[in-house]
Write an enzyme that holds these catalytic residues in place. Structure first.
Site, PDB file in Angstrom:
ATOM      1  N   THR A  54       0.966  -1.235   0.131  1.00 29.45           N
ATOM      2  CA  THR A  54       0.152   0.129   0.011  1.00 29.45           C
ATOM      3  C   THR A  54       0.930   1.387   0.224  1.00 29.45           C
ATOM      4  O   THR A  54       0.619   2.286  -0.609  1.00 29.45           O
ATOM      5  CB  THR A  54      -0.943   0.070   1.340  1.00 29.45           C
ATOM      6  OG1 THR A  54      -1.799  -1.120   1.106  1.00 29.45           O
ATOM      7  CG2 THR A  54      -1.672   1.201   1.091  1.00 29.45           C
ATOM      8  N   THR A  68       1.118  -0.507  13.714  1.00 27.95           N
ATOM      9  CA  THR A  68       1.346  -1.501  12.549  1.00 27.95           C
ATOM     10  C   THR A  68       1.241  -0.639  11.306  1.00 27.95           C
ATOM     11  O   THR A  68       1.223  -1.109  10.190  1.00 27.95           O
ATOM     12  CB  THR A  68       0.055  -2.512  12.542  1.00 27.95           C
ATOM     13  OG1 THR A  68      -0.992  -1.693  12.357  1.00 27.95           O
ATOM     14  CG2 THR A  68       0.274  -3.339  13.732  1.00 27.95           C
ATOM     15  N   GLY A  69       1.537   0.600  11.281  1.00 31.46           N
ATOM     16  CA  GLY A  69       1.434   1.657  10.162  1.00 31.46           C
ATOM     17  C   GLY A  69       2.742   1.925   9.597  1.00 31.46           C
ATOM     18  O   GLY A  69       3.199   1.067   8.808  1.00 31.46           O
ATOM     19  N   ARG A  70       3.603   2.616   9.961  1.00 28.18           N
ATOM     20  CA  ARG A  70       5.202   2.818   9.360  1.00 28.18           C
ATOM     21  C   ARG A  70       5.787   3.255  10.871  1.00 28.18           C
ATOM     22  O   ARG A  70       5.453   3.999  11.725  1.00 28.18           O
ATOM     23  CB  ARG A  70       5.029   3.925   8.569  1.00 28.18           C
ATOM     24  CG  ARG A  70       4.514   3.637   7.069  1.00 28.18           C
ATOM     25  CD  ARG A  70       5.425   2.609   6.532  1.00 28.18           C
ATOM     26  NE  ARG A  70       4.694   2.288   5.112  1.00 28.18           N
ATOM     27  CZ  ARG A  70       4.020   1.194   4.815  1.00 28.18           C
ATOM     28  NH1 ARG A  70       3.654   0.331   5.838  1.00 28.18           N
ATOM     29  NH2 ARG A  70       3.756   1.116   3.440  1.00 28.18           N
ATOM     30  N   GLU A 116      14.517  -0.896   8.358  1.00 25.86           N
ATOM     31  CA  GLU A 116      13.967  -2.356   8.186  1.00 25.86           C
ATOM     32  C   GLU A 116      14.753  -3.080   7.260  1.00 25.86           C
ATOM     33  O   GLU A 116      14.935  -2.624   6.023  1.00 25.86           O
ATOM     34  CB  GLU A 116      12.671  -2.435   8.050  1.00 25.86           C
ATOM     35  CG  GLU A 116      11.514  -1.844   8.858  1.00 25.86           C
ATOM     36  CD  GLU A 116      10.119  -2.031   8.519  1.00 25.86           C
ATOM     37  OE1 GLU A 116       9.149  -2.059   9.302  1.00 25.86           O
ATOM     38  OE2 GLU A 116       9.772  -2.213   7.359  1.00 25.86           O
ATOM     39  N   HIS A 125       7.195  -6.596  11.144  1.00 24.14           N
ATOM     40  CA  HIS A 125       6.695  -6.134   9.852  1.00 24.14           C
ATOM     41  C   HIS A 125       5.751  -7.226   9.422  1.00 24.14           C
ATOM     42  O   HIS A 125       5.776  -7.393   8.003  1.00 24.14           O
ATOM     43  CB  HIS A 125       7.342  -5.306   8.788  1.00 24.14           C
ATOM     44  CG  HIS A 125       6.701  -4.296   7.953  1.00 24.14           C
ATOM     45  ND1 HIS A 125       7.338  -3.076   7.501  1.00 24.14           N
ATOM     46  CD2 HIS A 125       5.428  -4.233   7.437  1.00 24.14           C
ATOM     47  CE1 HIS A 125       6.416  -2.450   6.778  1.00 24.14           C
ATOM     48  NE2 HIS A 125       5.423  -3.127   6.872  1.00 24.14           N
ATOM     49  N   TRP A 149       0.696  -7.379   8.053  1.00 19.24           N
ATOM     50  CA  TRP A 149      -0.038  -7.581   6.734  1.00 19.24           C
ATOM     51  C   TRP A 149       0.058  -9.147   6.105  1.00 19.24           C
ATOM     52  O   TRP A 149      -0.658  -9.145   5.286  1.00 19.24           O
ATOM     53  CB  TRP A 149       0.617  -6.633   5.495  1.00 19.24           C
ATOM     54  CG  TRP A 149       2.083  -7.038   5.501  1.00 19.24           C
ATOM     55  CD1 TRP A 149       3.186  -6.883   6.124  1.00 19.24           C
ATOM     56  CD2 TRP A 149       2.498  -7.781   4.181  1.00 19.24           C
ATOM     57  NE1 TRP A 149       4.253  -7.289   5.806  1.00 19.24           N
ATOM     58  CE2 TRP A 149       4.061  -7.896   4.400  1.00 19.24           C
ATOM     59  CE3 TRP A 149       1.979  -8.205   3.210  1.00 19.24           C
ATOM     60  CZ2 TRP A 149       4.716  -8.506   3.721  1.00 19.24           C
ATOM     61  CZ3 TRP A 149       2.698  -8.683   2.295  1.00 19.24           C
ATOM     62  CH2 TRP A 149       4.175  -8.953   2.414  1.00 19.24           C
TER      63      TRP A 149
END
Length: 320
Positions: free
Chosen positions: A76, A234-236, A265, A287, A290
């Site tokens: 996304t 859990t976004g960025r 990361e 991460h 998702w």
């Protein structure tokens, strides 16, 4: 056009058990498990389509790819692509939307329960022999809280934020959405940013990383939150000042944090969160919020449809 060349620069970001659907058009396919910055240009030469999950495609690289027509981002977020350059030079960019509306909220809920019930802390205490020393059928070294009846503050009112709200309400939570930080007015259904910080028992982040949202949550924000509150990101990674988060956990500004994303990361040992991973009120995952098999299967289907759609003249999920 002759057969377009499609290059997937970081195929290993998709688990090997997930099979990619075939493109409908005739094409040449090249894929690489990982691509370092030093190899990005070399591997991209001659491509009409580049698929990238996290490989950075900046103006310097893009300016040397005259045949490039489409960047199909396999995620996304598109902050790894120079969108201004693409817009100025007619390079289309697509992303993946709506594929993780079940698995990301479920990951948040899993972290929420684990932290509110202090499961990590109790596990560590058992490992340390606390149960044997206590000599009772159970012991209470950490507070245990319920989720039902608590207030969930959501930053980010998009598809994921809305899906998160729906799941939280099913758990009996009150849900409030935060207006943009610093905004003097509120949209319908939103509350002032500061009010959400102060009222939330659990705060979850689902907004994009931009220059406006970088370090959105820092020391000032932590001091405004309840001392019993939990932060889940859990976004960025760049949305949260990681050093300030460690301080907030150690000083008791907040009760716990669940983090799935990091400023860099993979995160190395110099990352403040990694260096303090032993904290009983800090839960880290790499991460993967998702990444359920069902979500990734949906993702790769959308990815291939985006590419087919571009070449058939049917635009979908276009960022540019």
């Amino acid at each position: 056009m002759s057969q377009p060349t499609v290059v997937f620069l970081d195929r290993a970001t998709i688990p090997e058990q997930i099979i990619l659907p075939q493109l409908k058009m005739d094409h040449i396919w090249r894929e690489y498990d990982f691509t370092s910055p030093e190899l990005t240009l070399e591997r991209s030469l001659g491509a009409q389509v580049l698929i990238s999950n996290k490989v950075v495609l900046n103006a310097d690289i893009l300016s040397q790819l005259p045949e490039l027509k489409l960047i199909a981002v396999c995620a996304t977020g598109v902050n790894n692509v120079d969108l201004d350059y693409c817009a100025a030079h007619g390079i289309a960019v697509t992303n993946i939307q709506g594929y993780a509306t079940q698995c990301v909220p479920e990951h948040v809920v899993a972290m929420m329960f684990a932290l509110r019930r202090n499961l990590k802390g109790y596990h560590q205490d058992i490992e340390a022999g606390e149960w044997q020393r206590n000599k009772q059928f159970c012991f209470f070294t950490h507070p245990i809280g319920d989720i039902a009846g608590s207030t969930l503050g959501i930053i980010g009112g998009g598809v994921l934020g809305q899906a998160m709200a729906q799941l939280a309400k099913a758990l009996g939570m009150k849900v409030i959405f935060a207006e943009h930080k610093g905004s003097s007015t509120c949209r319908s259904g939103y509350m002032p940013f500061q009010d959400v910080l102060q009222q939330s028992d659990i705060l979850t982040l689902h907004c994009p990383l931009t220059e406006q949202t970088r370090n959105l949550i820092g020391r000032d924000e932590f001091t405004q939150m309840k001392s019993s509150a939990i932060l889940i990101n859990t976004g960025r990674g760049g949305l949260v000042d990681e050093s300030a988060l460690v301080e907030a956990l150690e000083q008791g500004y907040i009760a716990g944090a669940g983090v799935d994303v990091f400023t860099q990361e993979p995160a190395d040992e110099g990352n403040p969160l990694i260096a303090n991973a032993q904290l009983p009120n800090l839960l880290l995952t790499p991460h993967v919020a998702w990444g359920s098999d069902s979500a990734i299967t949906k993702l790769v289907g959308i990815l291939i449809d985006n590419i087919d759609g571009y070449f058939s003249g049917h635009e979908q999920n276009r960022v540019i």
